[in-house]
Scaffold this active site. Structure first.
Site, PDB file in Angstrom:
ATOM      1  N   THR A 139       0.843  -1.204   0.000  1.00 42.95           N
ATOM      2  CA  THR A 139       0.000   0.000   0.000  1.00 42.95           C
ATOM      3  C   THR A 139       0.878   1.254   0.000  1.00 42.95           C
ATOM      4  O   THR A 139       1.901   1.277   0.667  1.00 42.95           O
ATOM      5  CB  THR A 139      -0.873   0.032   1.270  1.00 42.95           C
ATOM      6  OG1 THR A 139      -1.619  -1.168   1.322  1.00 42.95           O
ATOM      7  CG2 THR A 139      -1.835   1.205   1.273  1.00 42.95           C
ATOM      8  N   ARG A 150     -11.790  -9.590  -2.551  1.00 44.78           N
ATOM      9  CA  ARG A 150     -11.717  -8.934  -1.228  1.00 44.78           C
ATOM     10  C   ARG A 150     -11.356  -7.470  -1.406  1.00 44.78           C
ATOM     11  O   ARG A 150     -10.400  -7.131  -2.094  1.00 44.78           O
ATOM     12  CB  ARG A 150     -10.681  -9.659  -0.374  1.00 44.78           C
ATOM     13  CG  ARG A 150     -10.397  -8.999   0.996  1.00 44.78           C
ATOM     14  CD  ARG A 150      -9.158  -8.178   0.955  1.00 44.78           C
ATOM     15  NE  ARG A 150      -8.759  -7.650   2.266  1.00 44.78           N
ATOM     16  CZ  ARG A 150      -7.823  -6.719   2.406  1.00 44.78           C
ATOM     17  NH1 ARG A 150      -7.217  -6.235   1.337  1.00 44.78           N
ATOM     18  NH2 ARG A 150      -7.492  -6.261   3.594  1.00 44.78           N
ATOM     19  N   ILE A 151     -12.136  -6.595  -0.785  1.00 45.68           N
ATOM     20  CA  ILE A 151     -11.883  -5.157  -0.829  1.00 45.68           C
ATOM     21  C   ILE A 151     -11.195  -4.768   0.474  1.00 45.68           C
ATOM     22  O   ILE A 151     -11.631  -5.147   1.559  1.00 45.68           O
ATOM     23  CB  ILE A 151     -13.207  -4.371  -0.968  1.00 45.68           C
ATOM     24  CG1 ILE A 151     -13.988  -4.816  -2.212  1.00 45.68           C
ATOM     25  CG2 ILE A 151     -12.938  -2.875  -0.984  1.00 45.68           C
ATOM     26  CD1 ILE A 151     -13.343  -4.448  -3.516  1.00 45.68           C
ATOM     27  N   GLY A 152     -10.153  -3.966   0.396  1.00 48.62           N
ATOM     28  CA  GLY A 152      -9.460  -3.531   1.623  1.00 48.62           C
ATOM     29  C   GLY A 152      -9.898  -2.129   2.023  1.00 48.62           C
ATOM     30  O   GLY A 152     -10.920  -1.614   1.564  1.00 48.62           O
ATOM     31  N   ASP A 153      -9.106  -1.487   2.863  1.00 51.63           N
ATOM     32  CA  ASP A 153      -9.461  -0.169   3.382  1.00 51.63           C
ATOM     33  C   ASP A 153      -9.111   0.957   2.415  1.00 51.63           C
ATOM     34  O   ASP A 153      -9.708   2.024   2.426  1.00 51.63           O
ATOM     35  CB  ASP A 153      -8.734   0.074   4.718  1.00 51.63           C
ATOM     36  CG  ASP A 153      -7.217   0.059   4.522  1.00 51.63           C
ATOM     37  OD1 ASP A 153      -6.662  -1.030   4.312  1.00 51.63           O
ATOM     38  OD2 ASP A 153      -6.604   1.140   4.529  1.00 51.63           O
ATOM     39  N   THR A 163      -2.390   2.521   6.204  1.00 56.00           N
ATOM     40  CA  THR A 163      -1.839   1.276   5.654  1.00 56.00           C
ATOM     41  C   THR A 163      -1.902   0.225   6.741  1.00 56.00           C
ATOM     42  O   THR A 163      -1.909   0.566   7.928  1.00 56.00           O
ATOM     43  CB  THR A 163      -0.387   1.450   5.182  1.00 56.00           C
ATOM     44  OG1 THR A 163       0.101   0.192   4.700  1.00 56.00           O
ATOM     45  CG2 THR A 163       0.537   1.922   6.297  1.00 56.00           C
ATOM     46  N   GLY A 164      -1.974  -1.052   6.323  1.00 53.59           N
ATOM     47  CA  GLY A 164      -2.005  -2.101   7.343  1.00 53.59           C
ATOM     48  C   GLY A 164      -3.005  -3.177   6.966  1.00 53.59           C
ATOM     49  O   GLY A 164      -3.275  -3.411   5.786  1.00 53.59           O
ATOM     50  N   GLY A 194      -6.374  -4.222   6.337  1.00 52.81           N
ATOM     51  CA  GLY A 194      -7.576  -3.476   5.981  1.00 52.81           C
ATOM     52  C   GLY A 194      -8.770  -3.788   6.847  1.00 52.81           C
ATOM     53  O   GLY A 194      -9.549  -2.896   7.190  1.00 52.81           O
TER      54      GLY A 194
END
Lengths: 181, 133
Positions: free
Chosen positions: B1, B29-32, B51-52, B54
């Site tokens: 990220t 899969r959708i992250g943050d 970042t990290g 999600g």
């Protein structure tokens, strides 16, 4: 206090003994992107243009998990996502599930500026990119031997890996949660 | 990220985040990062890029949390960003970069490292990976 800028290239369990050949190119890239952003701010560019410019540069670096350096899904595919937001107007744009777009952050900005929506995803986002002549690339641009190797390691250890978690022996399942170390 | 936040001398802020997701994540899969208010947020007070992991960042609506702590609790950017990261989930799960409309910078994280860089008009710059001490 005046202008300011901050950027990141991801975080995680970055081993303190990261070898120089991995650490130095990343630090050099961070410094280059910072200089790019500072020059843009000093020349009076709007923060929206500055953040897009810097994230594009980071996407083009293979060292960071975005754009060219994106990691692989369990199926060995690429799924990139990005967003951008302007503080004064709260206008924003976001995209997900991209497989061929070279700079996802610029497509997110196009969603913000060219549609009444905030978020486009997967095939429709890819079609929107082509409709707007956004630069795309073959999957071989994104799927590199390094990332195939990283996926293999992650599968071996049955884990998902945050950006910089060094692979370690298989962890006991803890409620199925991903182990990032 | 990867992410970037910026503020100009007039106090205009912006934030942008981009990612390839997780190694070995489920397809779909959708992250943050694309979720406004989770991995990316900007308003008249600040701009934030996270970042990290999600899933933790989404549950914590991390980026919006920083702005809300400034707006409703009157915290400074540094206090708000540190509190939001600390409250967002277990150690080893997230970090963020943020700027405030008056030119403050904050780059807290609870992982053992975060690739980060910043610069301010007063001449302060930093490029780092691990804690400075």
């Amino acid at each position: 206090m005046g202008w300011a800028i901050a950027l990141h290239g991801g975080g995680g369990d970055i081993p303190i003994d990261l070898p120089d050949e991995l650490r130095i190119p990343r630090e050099t890239a961070l410094r280059h992107c910072l200089d790019l952003g500072v020059s843009a701010l000093k020349s009076g560019k709007h923060p929206l243009d500055v953040t897009e410019l810097v994230v594009r540069e980071l996407e083009n670096h293979p060292y960071f998990n975005a754009g060219k350096g994106s990691v692989l899904t369990a199926q060995g595919t690429i799924e990139m996502e990005a967003s951008i937001m302007d503080g004064k107007t709260k206008r924003c744009g976001a995209v997900s599930g991209l497989t061929t777009v070279v700079n996802p952050v610029s497509l997110a900005r196009l969603v913000m500026e060219k549609t009444p929506h905030i978020y486009l995803a997967f095939n429709s986002a890819e079609a929107f990119a082509r409709a707007h002549g956004v630069e795309t690339a073959e999957s071989t641009y994104f799927i590199t031997p390094e990332n195939i190797e990283r996926l293999k390691q992650a599968k071996e250890f049955n884990r998902v890996q945050l950006d910089y978690t060094a692979p370690t022996p298989k962890q006991p399942e803890i409620g199925g949660d991903s182990q990032i170390g | 990220t990867v992410g970037c936040v910026a503020v100009d001398s007039a106090g205009n802020t912006a934030a942008a985040t981009s990612t390839g997701g997780y190694v070995n994540k489920m397809a779909g899969r959708i992250g943050d990062s694309p979720l406004i208010g989770a991995g990316t947020y900007a308003n008249h007070l600040c701009a934030v890029s996270a970042t990290g992991i999600g899933e933790y960042i989404i549950r914590a609506t991390l980026a919006r949390e920083v702005a809300a702590l400034m707006e409703y609790k009157g915290l400074s950017l540094t206090e708000a960003a540190a509190y939001a990261v600390e409250q967002s989930g277990p150690r080893g799960t997230c970090g963020l970069v943020a700027v405030s409309a008056n030119g403050e910078v904050a780059m807290p994280y609870n992982t053992n490292g975060m690739f980060r860089a910043c610069a301010r008009e007063d001449g302060y710059t930093e490029v780092a990976i691990w804690p400075k001490n």
